[in-house]
Write a protein that holds these residues in place. Sequence first.
Motif, PDB file in Angstrom:
ATOM      1  N   ARG A 154       1.257  -1.207   0.361  1.00 12.09           N
ATOM      2  CA  ARG A 154       0.005  -0.146   0.272  1.00 12.09           C
ATOM      3  C   ARG A 154       0.837   1.167   0.258  1.00 12.09           C
ATOM      4  NH1 ARG A 154      -2.415   0.641   5.974  1.00 12.09           N
ATOM      5  NH2 ARG A 154      -1.090   0.769   6.919  1.00 12.09           N
ATOM      6  N   THR A 155       2.850   1.468   0.616  1.00  9.05           N
ATOM      7  CA  THR A 155       3.508   2.761   0.501  1.00  9.05           C
ATOM      8  C   THR A 155       4.911   1.810   0.198  1.00  9.05           C
ATOM      9  OG1 THR A 155       3.730   2.459   2.808  1.00  9.05           O
ATOM     10  CG2 THR A 155       1.458   3.429   2.086  1.00  9.05           C
ATOM     11  N   SER A 156       5.197   2.483  -0.449  1.00  9.69           N
ATOM     12  CA  SER A 156       6.717   2.084  -0.402  1.00  9.69           C
ATOM     13  C   SER A 156       7.444   1.756   0.226  1.00  9.69           C
ATOM     14  CB  SER A 156       7.516   3.026  -1.122  1.00  9.69           C
ATOM     15  OG  SER A 156       7.053   4.624  -1.039  1.00  9.69           O
ATOM     16  N   ALA A 157       7.048   3.020   1.832  1.00 10.30           N
ATOM     17  CA  ALA A 157       7.959   2.250   3.156  1.00 10.30           C
ATOM     18  C   ALA A 157       7.771   0.901   3.232  1.00 10.30           C
ATOM     19  CB  ALA A 157       7.333   3.360   3.936  1.00 10.30           C
ATOM     20  N   ARG A 158       6.849   0.359   3.029  1.00 11.97           N
ATOM     21  CA  ARG A 158       6.483  -1.350   3.072  1.00 11.97           C
ATOM     22  C   ARG A 158       7.886  -2.088   2.528  1.00 11.97           C
ATOM     23  NH1 ARG A 158       1.700  -2.680   5.700  1.00 11.97           N
ATOM     24  NH2 ARG A 158       0.974  -0.684   6.757  1.00 11.97           N
ATOM     25  N   TYR A 159       8.436  -1.653   1.567  1.00 10.25           N
ATOM     26  CA  TYR A 159       9.626  -2.271   0.971  1.00 10.25           C
ATOM     27  C   TYR A 159      10.279  -1.170   0.327  1.00 10.25           C
ATOM     28  CZ  TYR A 159       6.771  -0.243  -3.137  1.00 10.25           C
ATOM     29  OH  TYR A 159       5.709   0.173  -3.912  1.00 10.25           O
ATOM     30  N   ALA A 160      10.637  -0.102   1.392  1.00  9.44           N
ATOM     31  CA  ALA A 160      11.848   0.759   1.085  1.00  9.44           C
ATOM     32  C   ALA A 160      13.101  -0.219   0.963  1.00  9.44           C
ATOM     33  CB  ALA A 160      11.424   1.481   2.328  1.00  9.44           C
ATOM     34  N   GLY A 161      14.176  -0.024   0.450  1.00 11.16           N
ATOM     35  CA  GLY A 161      15.317  -1.019   0.575  1.00 11.16           C
ATOM     36  C   GLY A 161      15.361  -2.146  -0.343  1.00 11.16           C
ATOM     37  N   TYR A 162      14.312  -3.029  -1.282  1.00 13.85           N
ATOM     38  CA  TYR A 162      14.227  -4.066  -2.280  1.00 13.85           C
ATOM     39  C   TYR A 162      14.109  -3.500  -3.380  1.00 13.85           C
ATOM     40  CZ  TYR A 162      14.537  -6.125   2.663  1.00 13.85           C
ATOM     41  OH  TYR A 162      14.797  -6.677   4.353  1.00 13.85           O
ATOM     42  N   ASP A 163      14.359  -4.274  -4.180  1.00 11.66           N
ATOM     43  CA  ASP A 163      14.655  -3.831  -5.431  1.00 11.66           C
ATOM     44  C   ASP A 163      12.765  -5.134  -5.795  1.00 11.66           C
ATOM     45  OD1 ASP A 163      14.087  -3.156  -8.220  1.00 11.66           O
ATOM     46  OD2 ASP A 163      15.810  -4.109  -8.599  1.00 11.66           O
ATOM     47  N   ILE A 164      12.107  -4.134  -5.905  1.00  7.50           N
ATOM     48  CA  ILE A 164      10.354  -4.831  -6.291  1.00  7.50           C
ATOM     49  C   ILE A 164       9.958  -5.148  -7.842  1.00  7.50           C
ATOM     50  CG2 ILE A 164       7.948  -5.996  -5.946  1.00  7.50           C
ATOM     51  CD1 ILE A 164      10.026  -6.210  -3.398  1.00  7.50           C
ATOM     52  N   ASN A 165       9.637  -5.898  -8.529  1.00  6.49           N
ATOM     53  CA  ASN A 165       9.450  -5.919  -9.267  1.00  6.49           C
ATOM     54  C   ASN A 165       7.741  -6.491 -10.102  1.00  6.49           C
ATOM     55  OD1 ASN A 165       8.890  -7.497 -12.494  1.00  6.49           O
ATOM     56  ND2 ASN A 165      10.894  -7.971 -12.873  1.00  6.49           N
ATOM     57  N   PHE A 166       7.189  -5.573 -10.061  1.00  2.00           N
ATOM     58  CA  PHE A 166       5.594  -5.753 -10.074  1.00  2.00           C
ATOM     59  C   PHE A 166       4.926  -6.103 -11.188  1.00  2.00           C
ATOM     60  CE2 PHE A 166       7.075  -2.054  -6.894  1.00  2.00           C
ATOM     61  CZ  PHE A 166       6.168  -2.122  -6.208  1.00  2.00           C
ATOM     62  N   PHE A 222      10.271 -11.170  10.114  1.00  2.65           N
ATOM     63  CA  PHE A 222      11.148 -11.704   8.673  1.00  2.65           C
ATOM     64  C   PHE A 222      11.014 -11.479   6.924  1.00  2.65           C
ATOM     65  CE2 PHE A 222       9.419 -15.425  11.532  1.00  2.65           C
ATOM     66  CZ  PHE A 222      11.120 -15.421  11.736  1.00  2.65           C
ATOM     67  N   ARG A 223      11.141 -10.179   7.756  1.00  2.00           N
ATOM     68  CA  ARG A 223      10.851  -9.246   6.357  1.00  2.00           C
ATOM     69  C   ARG A 223      11.731  -8.839   5.154  1.00  2.00           C
ATOM     70  NH1 ARG A 223      12.775  -3.410   5.784  1.00  2.00           N
ATOM     71  NH2 ARG A 223      11.014  -2.219   4.335  1.00  2.00           N
ATOM     72  N   ALA A 224      12.967  -9.224   5.409  1.00  2.39           N
ATOM     73  CA  ALA A 224      13.934  -9.456   5.009  1.00  2.39           C
ATOM     74  C   ALA A 224      13.702 -10.643   3.658  1.00  2.39           C
ATOM     75  CB  ALA A 224      14.970  -9.056   5.384  1.00  2.39           C
ATOM     76  N   PHE A 225      13.470 -11.520   4.967  1.00  7.27           N
ATOM     77  CA  PHE A 225      13.066 -12.763   3.595  1.00  7.27           C
ATOM     78  C   PHE A 225      12.137 -12.974   3.447  1.00  7.27           C
ATOM     79  CE2 PHE A 225      10.140 -16.429   3.906  1.00  7.27           C
ATOM     80  CZ  PHE A 225      11.237 -17.684   3.027  1.00  7.27           C
ATOM     81  N   ILE A 226      11.112 -11.719   3.641  1.00 10.50           N
ATOM     82  CA  ILE A 226       9.880 -12.054   1.716  1.00 10.50           C
ATOM     83  C   ILE A 226       9.451 -10.897   1.009  1.00 10.50           C
ATOM     84  CG2 ILE A 226       7.826 -11.182   2.451  1.00 10.50           C
ATOM     85  CD1 ILE A 226       7.242 -13.587   3.539  1.00 10.50           C
ATOM     86  N   TYR A 227       9.668  -9.757   1.340  1.00 10.38           N
ATOM     87  CA  TYR A 227      10.858  -9.115   0.929  1.00 10.38           C
ATOM     88  C   TYR A 227      11.537  -9.309  -0.906  1.00 10.38           C
ATOM     89  CZ  TYR A 227       6.784  -5.986   1.884  1.00 10.38           C
ATOM     90  OH  TYR A 227       5.795  -5.549   2.642  1.00 10.38           O
ATOM     91  N   GLY A 228      12.319 -10.385  -0.119  1.00  7.51           N
ATOM     92  CA  GLY A 228      13.811 -10.612  -0.838  1.00  7.51           C
ATOM     93  C   GLY A 228      13.218 -11.827  -2.292  1.00  7.51           C
ATOM     94  N   PHE A 229      11.828 -12.138  -2.040  1.00  9.22           N
ATOM     95  CA  PHE A 229      11.391 -13.092  -3.318  1.00  9.22           C
ATOM     96  C   PHE A 229      11.366 -11.894  -4.783  1.00  9.22           C
ATOM     97  CE2 PHE A 229      10.853 -16.101  -0.287  1.00  9.22           C
ATOM     98  CZ  PHE A 229      10.692 -16.903  -0.329  1.00  9.22           C
ATOM     99  N   GLN A 230      11.233 -10.701  -4.619  1.00  4.96           N
ATOM    100  CA  GLN A 230      11.033 -10.264  -5.551  1.00  4.96           C
ATOM    101  C   GLN A 230       9.896  -9.601  -6.331  1.00  4.96           C
ATOM    102  OE1 GLN A 230      14.420 -10.163  -7.770  1.00  4.96           O
ATOM    103  NE2 GLN A 230      14.600  -8.506  -9.281  1.00  4.96           N
ATOM    104  N   TYR A 231       9.673 -10.152  -6.680  1.00  8.89           N
ATOM    105  CA  TYR A 231       8.383 -10.485  -7.563  1.00  8.89           C
ATOM    106  C   TYR A 231       7.818 -10.260  -6.802  1.00  8.89           C
ATOM    107  CZ  TYR A 231      12.190 -11.872 -11.485  1.00  8.89           C
ATOM    108  OH  TYR A 231      12.840 -12.151 -12.289  1.00  8.89           O
ATOM    109  N   ALA A 232       6.640  -9.138  -7.038  1.00 11.83           N
ATOM    110  CA  ALA A 232       5.609  -9.154  -6.214  1.00 11.83           C
ATOM    111  C   ALA A 232       4.260  -9.730  -5.920  1.00 11.83           C
ATOM    112  CB  ALA A 232       4.871  -7.709  -6.773  1.00 11.83           C
ATOM    113  N   PRO A 233       4.195 -10.164  -7.245  1.00 11.66           N
ATOM    114  CA  PRO A 233       3.186 -11.743  -6.844  1.00 11.66           C
ATOM    115  C   PRO A 233       3.296 -12.880  -6.040  1.00 11.66           C
ATOM    116  CG  PRO A 233       3.052 -10.917  -9.074  1.00 11.66           C
ATOM    117  CD  PRO A 233       4.708 -10.273  -8.541  1.00 11.66           C
TER     118      PRO A 233
END
Length: 366
Positions: A29-41, A316-327
Amino acid sequence: MEKSSFTKKDTNIIKGCAIIFLMIHHCFRTSARYAGYDINFAPLNQQMVTYLAAFLKICVPMFVFLTAYGMTISLKNRNHTLDINGRQMVDYIKHRLFHLYTGWLFVFILCEIFCMAYSGLPLEVYGKSAKGVIYFLIEGLGMANLFGTPSIVGTWWYMSLAISLVIVIPILVKVYSKIGFVYLLLIFSILSRQLGLTDSSLVHWTPVVLLGILCADKNILEKMKNAQLIKKGYVGNKILKFFLGIVVIFALMVFRQSGVSSVLFEIKDGFIPFFIIYFLYEFICSVKYLNHLLGFIGKYAMNIFLIHTFIRATYFRAFIYGFQYAPLIVIVLLGISLAVAVVVEQLKKIFRYEKLCDRIKMKLNA
């Protein structure tokens, strides 16, 4: 009151959809949730996903609608009327509160034990003084949000609303049985604005409660599902209703994300989640295999809701957002949360928790 065709199975399927909406909303919902991670949307872009995630906050009034719907059906089945007397109302509220608390307390205690052992978080949040014990007890009662006291996880705010709903819905059902939906909604809308109460979460979601009561009483969802827009047979109607529904949902999404929606909260968090539930009921609940999967997820919706933030954000934020692809992030978070939710239910069986609750209930009713 007409017999409802919107069953417990349908409710669980809709809950499964709402939990997925919740995951997307909380993850993006905000970019702050995944700040520091390169997310592919992909296949969307970041702006589109953020817009969609903000809209999917409708998961909250969806759960509220389902609560009101289920309680109305339950009250009717229990008392054979919606015009319940004071004693019936008190007995039913006690019954619902008991089951709400027994489901909540087991998860609450497990989370507190895990957080204490893993990081000492409860001591950090509540403090080490006598006041910390009071904060812990208020949290255990599910009323931290109501009293504004510390909570080890922000999403547990919903417990205060859930408890309030259990108390308020039977009262609204009683009033509804006397004056009907239109007058009740009109009186509520005028009074809530005159008294300046529209910022209250309970007041804010009262319109969707009233819609849940109405739908349970008049079987509105089934009537909408069976409605014939054209005389072209079953398939022709389904296709037309599907594309019209998509257009309506898009328009409602734009409206909800506009500033006007805050003023017309009866539509924002009343009609819109109701329409989404109708659309899912019409086009998702009957999809073979998918409905089984969603129903299974919905069966564990409460546990998933109570647990998932610890996984996504607390530990486990780093683990979850570490998967990179949003889906993939949403799928992994949902999968882990569901697995933990299932384990929690198995632990209840191992510790014979439900039998303990049954004995306590028997003593309370003795």
